[in-house]
Design an enzyme around this catalytic site. Sequence first.
Site: not given
Length: 425
Positions: A87, A262, A333
């Site tokens: 997401t 995150c 990421r």
Amino acid sequence: MIDLKNSKICIIGLGYVGLPLAHAFAKKFDVVGFDIFEERINELKKCFDRTLELDKKQLDEVKDNIIYTNKIDEIKDCNIFIVTVPTPIDSSNRPDLTPLIKSSQTIGKVLKKDDIVIYESTVYPGVTEEVCVPQLEEVSGLKFNEDFYCGYSPERINPGDKEHTVTKILKITSGSTPEIANLVDDLYSSIITAGTHKASSIKVAEAAKVIENTQRDVNIALINELALIFDNLGIDTNDVIEAAATKWNFIKLKPGLVGGHCIGVDPYYLTHKAEELGYKPNLILGARQINNGMGKFIAEKTIKLMIKNGKIIKDSNILVMGLTFKENCPDVRNTKVVDIIEELKDYGANIDVYEPWIDEKDKAYYNYNFIANPFESTKKYDSVIVAVGHDKFKEFTQEQYENLIHGDTVIVDVKCIVPNPTWKL
């Protein structure tokens, strides 16, 4: 109601979260692992995991109970679907729910009566029931909480952590009805040795997950801001933290770059929803601004130290050690090391990057000059920035670091692993 003993589970998304989860379930259930990337599927069929979360032995031990596929027809006989897709956020820091929506549409094509769809992806409260469920209903033609059901059990995977693995981390569970909540809890309890916590609703479970990382982001931002203040005061931040940590209730954190999928992303999901409701989350957004600015600060500090030592910045050679967002894993990421590199390039410096953890495919994604072990080369640099705390970098001595540099030494240590750096965060 589904009989768990005879259930067949489909894991949608086989990344850092989905693959370890599929592996855990495959020890007790028949599992189908679904991913849209054919290359990933082919690698897993050969028991190779490019994320390095699982080794060949681990994948081999469950090969008889798991099927890897990118074909929808091969998931139609599953009755529990668990979604573990990313997401992300877009360029404006707004939630991008595209992977979640497309996954729901895929499941909708094979959804049957009494099936359960469980989401693990981090979202803001309401996404499961307000965004995903309508997609499932529209594509399947089935009615929510009459024909099919949903659950939410947020992932708590820590990439590269071989101690806190999926089964050893307490799991939050929830369901769209009290009966389904019990069933979802029973499902995860069958594999999670650390235990489960059944939330009172799906929205509560969604909110619990998103504030975990938001709290950590805000706490790190405070330490980062203190580091900026102490740097101006000429005080060693780490010495201050060690002294303060002698009090029993002091939260001991270190300053640094906040990247990854995150902590640097999830707070924006919560702030998006808050602003949509007319509330301005100033503290959370302020923390994000501080943490996002650390790469620029480190680059500028490096430039100032080089100028102080009489080095010419334009066409200087700078070595950046590490690119991944955290130590000892290949995950790049949302890595904030990129911010350091791009800022230095804007000053006209030439940048070499030494990153032993990522493969050639990931290196090809970045337009950087990746090099082999610089300690085995004769090339000299104007400065060195140790940006990631890989164990491999801790093996090198002070003399080895200094031998990388010609002229006055400029060693910037973001992770406090060099014995005597010029400057450390």
